[in-house]
Design a protein around this motif. Sequence first.
Motif, PDB file in Angstrom:
ATOM      1  N   ASP A 222       0.811  -1.214   0.000  1.00 25.69           N
ATOM      2  CA  ASP A 222       0.000   0.000   0.000  1.00 25.69           C
ATOM      3  C   ASP A 222       0.842   1.261   0.000  1.00 25.69           C
ATOM      4  O   ASP A 222       0.320   2.352   0.223  1.00 25.69           O
ATOM      5  N   ARG A 244     -10.000   2.613  -2.736  1.00 22.28           N
ATOM      6  CA  ARG A 244     -10.347   2.707  -1.316  1.00 22.28           C
ATOM      7  C   ARG A 244      -9.658   3.869  -0.612  1.00 22.28           C
ATOM      8  O   ARG A 244     -10.016   4.233   0.503  1.00 22.28           O
ATOM      9  N   GLN A 246      -6.482   3.790   0.307  1.00 26.31           N
ATOM     10  CA  GLN A 246      -5.630   3.163   1.315  1.00 26.31           C
ATOM     11  C   GLN A 246      -4.162   3.175   0.894  1.00 26.31           C
ATOM     12  O   GLN A 246      -3.428   2.236   1.148  1.00 26.31           O
TER      13      GLN A 246
END
Length: 280
Positions: A222, A244, A246
Amino acid sequence: MSAQLAAHATSLAAYSTSTGEAFQFWILGTVAVIGALCTVFMKKTVHSALSLAGTMIILAVFYLANGAYFLGVVQIIVYTGAIMMLFLFVVMLVGVTAADSLKETIKGQRWLALLCGLGFGILLCAGIGNASLSEFNGLTQANSGGNVEGLAALLFTKYVFAFEITGALLITAAVGAMVLTHRERTERAKTQRELAGERVRANKQLPPLPAPGVYARHNAVDIAGLLPDGTPSELTVIKTLRDRGQIRDVSDEAIKDLKALEQRSEERLGREEREEEAAK
């Protein structure tokens, strides 16, 4: 007379339940039913999977409490520990949302699912209706030679046909899953040389992109990789994490670390030069 009283006491003990067993059944049974309902009515797929895993663990406790030790261990290791956790990780990585369940990939699948559920309910009611409520056999006779041996004898003698049918259904389900997820390629796959030529002609992204975390002093998926100028490249992180939000940005920290490293290197080189001049 004493023999009759002993036999009568034994029969009563078979039908009676101790306080601990009753407490365990009503507490864990209630939690299992709540977990099963949460599996159906939870909006997020991850929460549904966790609820189902909890229900499976409680079923394993019931198996162990009734003397079916092999089934209890298999329930925890195989179903809860392996299959459910694999399903949970796949759901978390793929990012299945509640909106995905509203899209019908097979025409009429909702009616078919309703029909299959109705048929399963009828079979379940028939099985409960045919259960022996007047006599309690227990697992003493089945476990006389060992729990695993007794289970194997029942599977490969009395219930061998049902066991084979279940195996055939599992194989069919696996093949069906592969068929549904298979995508036919409509055009020839481009070679690496052709892809490189297209990048050169388009003058876009000539060098390959760094992998996630490259030049960022991290290896997490990530964290976007850093380009040569120190800016993060969001294309190095998968689309699901980008949607998302993230993605962790560590470019500032990485640049600070690089500047600190350069400063330490300059100080070290300057110190070495001063030592060489002093030595001369």
